[in-house]
Design a protein around this motif. Structure first.
Motif, short mmCIF file in Angstrom:
data_model
loop_
_atom_site.label_atom_id
_atom_site.label_comp_id
_atom_site.label_asym_id
_atom_site.label_seq_id
_atom_site.Cartn_x
_atom_site.Cartn_y
_atom_site.Cartn_z
N VAL A 4 0.85 -1.20 0.00
CA VAL A 4 0.00 0.00 0.00
C VAL A 4 0.88 1.25 0.00
CG1 VAL A 4 -1.93 -1.11 1.19
CG2 VAL A 4 -0.16 0.04 2.53
N SER A 5 0.30 2.36 -0.45
CA SER A 5 1.04 3.62 -0.44
C SER A 5 0.96 4.25 0.94
CB SER A 5 0.44 4.58 -1.48
OG SER A 5 0.88 5.89 -1.21
N THR A 6 2.09 4.81 1.40
CA THR A 6 2.10 5.47 2.71
C THR A 6 1.18 6.69 2.76
OG1 THR A 6 4.05 6.66 1.91
CG2 THR A 6 4.45 4.80 3.41
N ARG A 7 0.80 7.23 1.58
CA ARG A 7 -0.04 8.43 1.61
C ARG A 7 -1.49 8.16 1.23
NH1 ARG A 7 4.12 13.00 -0.89
NH2 ARG A 7 5.96 12.10 0.12
N ASN A 8 -1.78 6.91 0.85
CA ASN A 8 -3.17 6.59 0.52
C ASN A 8 -3.37 5.08 0.57
OD1 ASN A 8 -5.68 6.19 -0.50
ND2 ASN A 8 -5.41 7.50 -2.32
N ASN A 9 -4.02 4.62 1.64
CA ASN A 9 -4.20 3.18 1.84
C ASN A 9 -5.04 2.52 0.76
OD1 ASN A 9 -2.61 2.93 4.12
ND2 ASN A 9 -4.28 3.43 5.52
N GLU A 10 -5.79 3.32 0.00
CA GLU A 10 -6.62 2.74 -1.07
C GLU A 10 -5.78 2.31 -2.27
OE1 GLU A 10 -10.53 4.36 -1.11
OE2 GLU A 10 -9.96 3.50 0.84
N VAL A 11 -4.60 2.93 -2.40
CA VAL A 11 -3.72 2.56 -3.51
C VAL A 11 -2.97 1.30 -3.11
CG1 VAL A 11 -1.70 3.27 -4.86
CG2 VAL A 11 -3.40 4.97 -4.17
N HIS A 12 -3.22 0.21 -3.81
CA HIS A 12 -2.46 -0.99 -3.47
C HIS A 12 -2.07 -1.78 -4.71
CE1 HIS A 12 -6.02 -3.49 -3.98
NE2 HIS A 12 -6.68 -2.49 -3.42
N THR A 13 -1.01 -2.58 -4.56
CA THR A 13 -0.47 -3.35 -5.67
C THR A 13 0.25 -4.58 -5.16
OG1 THR A 13 0.97 -3.19 -7.64
CG2 THR A 13 1.64 -1.92 -5.73
N THR A 14 0.78 -5.38 -6.09
CA THR A 14 1.55 -6.57 -5.71
C THR A 14 3.02 -6.19 -5.56
OG1 THR A 14 2.04 -7.02 -8.01
CG2 THR A 14 0.06 -8.06 -7.10
N ALA A 15 3.85 -7.17 -5.18
CA ALA A 15 5.29 -6.92 -5.08
C ALA A 15 5.84 -6.46 -6.43
CB ALA A 15 6.00 -8.19 -4.62
N ALA A 16 5.45 -7.16 -7.50
CA ALA A 16 5.96 -6.80 -8.82
C ALA A 16 5.52 -5.38 -9.19
CB ALA A 16 5.47 -7.80 -9.87
N ASN A 328 13.38 7.67 3.42
CA ASN A 328 12.73 6.48 3.96
C ASN A 328 12.08 6.68 5.32
OD1 ASN A 328 12.51 3.85 2.64
ND2 ASN A 328 14.61 4.36 2.05
N LEU A 329 12.32 7.84 5.91
CA LEU A 329 11.66 8.13 7.17
C LEU A 329 10.15 8.07 6.99
CD1 LEU A 329 12.57 8.84 9.99
CD2 LEU A 329 12.36 11.24 9.42
N GLU A 330 9.69 8.36 5.78
CA GLU A 330 8.25 8.30 5.51
C GLU A 330 7.66 6.93 5.84
OE1 GLU A 330 7.03 10.09 1.85
OE2 GLU A 330 5.03 9.19 1.95
N ARG A 331 8.41 5.88 5.53
CA ARG A 331 7.92 4.54 5.86
C ARG A 331 7.88 4.34 7.37
NH1 ARG A 331 10.89 2.71 0.79
NH2 ARG A 331 9.28 1.75 -0.50
N MET A 332 8.85 4.93 8.06
CA MET A 332 8.88 4.82 9.53
C MET A 332 7.69 5.56 10.13
SD MET A 332 10.82 3.24 11.60
CE MET A 332 9.76 2.91 12.99
#
Ligand SMILES: *Cc1c(COP(=O)(O)O)cnc(C)c1O
Length: 496
Positions: A4-16, A328-332
């Motif tokens: 999922v995107s850190t800025r919008n949980n509705e945006v999602h995708t697979t690993a690829a 990468n702090l955004e992910r934290m």
């Protein structure tokens, strides 16, 4: 699992999808929706395995739409025959309870090889699944080591072009030479008039400029990133922290209640974030110790909960950590807020508009429990190189020295001297002109004379890739203004 995107949980995708795209279109970073857990039995089994098998076991749950054959192909391609020996991440004991995890025995002599030897395999496998045959354009902003490691990883990889931007005054002479001499038909290298943050901001802008993206699309290209904003860069880094724990187990080290400490010399927060994910997956880690140089924006952040990049920028002898915006702090932040995408988006907006943001109390408390932050000046960096060389017979580079110095500060400050693993991120020979004066009064002028002196004085071996550099032909000498980055991309790809 999904990403999922850190800025919008509705945006999602697979690993690829996450790996091929690099960054989410609204500017967020992809994170796994949940983390796989490793049990004690898993760790015991892993400690009997070699690095490739450890990597496969750790990566498999993250690569949710890859087949076992694909994962095997990627991992073997990355780690068999490319590093100095079979074990790409070597745990070396420096003192009782103090271990250094040497991550620089790869083709470019820095830890980024661990991720960037694997990323091209992950990316081309991903692109086949999701990108409909489009050619991948890797854009890289580098403070030195990423650029070379990415060039080396992507050199002549079919279906890819790679364009690297580095700050003209922000990299060491050896790093510059490594990049300017890069071989390969699909590689492009530019020096930018500006610092690393200018290069990184410029690349981020290109990635999200709709006009740029349309133009690439028309010409059969798609951007992706080899910077640590790409999940495919981070996942391989989790492996070596799991591997370090397995090596501690294998050598019978007693891990105290609460776990061992990990110290990481930090710039963009990618490496230490991987250590955090390893902890969340079950590796018993006590404190994550975040070490900075004079660009101590993260030290202040960890102490106060207030991130503020409005401060002077210093060019130091640990240039790969000369960073004021740790992407990468955004992910934290996402993890600290339990996946609160709206909150992350608003903190990132504050960072973009004001250059600063402040954590709420709950996030600050969580940060305190997980991390300790410290920093170290250039003078103390050199004193630390000298001390470990003279007292322990251990020669380290400037970045590793920052970590060792902050580790000593931590022990003094807290009295906690439990088993510790320090991530060693570069070969001392990559920064020989800063390492030599720390261990000797002898001086030299040329870069390679310095390298040879360092070797003869310390009795350590010059890594083969550095030896080869001396006679390599310089292929690139492009200098461009930060406003010209777009033009540079078009001309590299032959687009009018
Ligand atoms: C990139 C780099 C770092 C910083 O790592 P981050 O993942 O950006 O925090 C530290 N040391 C060296 C030698 C590096 O190349």
């Amino acid at each position: 699992m999904k990403y999922v995107s850190t800025r919008n949980n509705e945006v999602h995708t697979t690993a690829a999808g996450a790996i091929a795209q690099g960054i989410s279109s609204e500017g967020g970073l992809f994170v796994p929706s949940d983390l796989p857990k490793l049990t004690n039995e898993d760790f015991l089994a892993l400690s009997e395995m070699n690095y490739c098998d450890r990597a496969k076991k750790v990566l498999t749950p993250f690569l949710n739409d890859f087949t076992a054959e694909e994962i095997d192909h990627c991992v073997k391609g990355a780690y068999v025959g490319t590093f100095e020996d079979e074990q790409p991440a070597k745990l070396v004991s420096v003192e009782d309870k103090l271990n250094v995890l040497e991550l620089w025995h790869g083709p470019t002599c820095a830890f980024k090889d661990l991720a960037l030897q694997l990323l091209p395999f992950l990316l081309t496998t991903s692109a086949k699944k999701v990108s409909g045959g489009k050619k991948i354009v890797i854009l890289v902003a580098t403070s030195g080591d990423t650029g070379k490691a990415a060039l080396e990883g992507f050199c002549d990889v079919e279906g890819t072009e790679i364009i690297v931007f580095y700050p003209c005054d922000g990299v060491s002479p050896m790093q510059k030479l490594q990049m300017d001499t890069q071989k390969g038909k699909n590689v492009h290298v530019y020096a930018i008039k500006g610092n690393f943050d200018d290069a990184q901001t410029g690349v981020k802008k290109l990635f999200t400029d709709p006009k740029m993206l349309d133009k690439l699309d028309e010409n059969g290209y798609q951007f992706s990133s080899a910077n640590s904003i790409n999940w495919g860069r981070l996942a391989p880094q989790i492996v070596y922290y799991v591997s370090a724990y397995c090596d501690l187990l294998a050598k019978g080290e007693k891990i105290p209640e609460g776990g061992f400490n990990i110290v990481v010399p930090t710039g963009n927060f990618g490496n230490i974030l991987a250590a955090y994910y390893a902890k969340m997956m079950g590796v018993p880690v006590n404190k994550l110790i975040c070490a900075s140089n004079s660009n101590c924006v993260l030290t202040d952040f960890i102490k106060t909960g207030n991130y503020d990049r409005n401060r002077p920028f210093f060019t130091t002898i640990s240039p790969s950590m000369d960073i004021l915006i740790s992407s990468n702090l955004e992910r934290m932040l996402y993890a600290l807020s339990d996946g609160n995408d709206q909150l992350v988006a608003s903190l990132q907006k504050d960072l973009a508009e004001k250059g600063a943001f402040t954590l709420n109390e709950e996030m600050k408390n969580r940060l305190d429990n997980l991390f300790y932050g410290g920093y170290c000046s250039d003078a103390d960096t050199q004193k630390t190189i000298e001390k470990f060389y003279k007292e322990n017979g251990y020669l380290c580079d400037t970045h590793t020295a920052v970590a060792l110095n902050v580790y000593e500060q931590y022990v003094k400050d807290t009295g906690d001297d439990r088993v510790t693993v320090v991530a060693s991120t570069a070969s001392p020979y990559k920064f020989a002109h800063s390492v030599l004066p720390a261990v000797s009064k002898e001086t030299s002028t040329g870069e390679f004379e310095t390298v040879r002196l360092l070797s003869s004085i310390t009795g350590t071996k010059i890594p083969a890739p550095i030896v080869a550099l001396e006679s390599a032909e310089v292929r690139f000498d492009n200098l461009c203004a930060k406003e010209e980055m777009q033009t540079a991309v078009f001309s590299s790809l032959g687009i009018q």
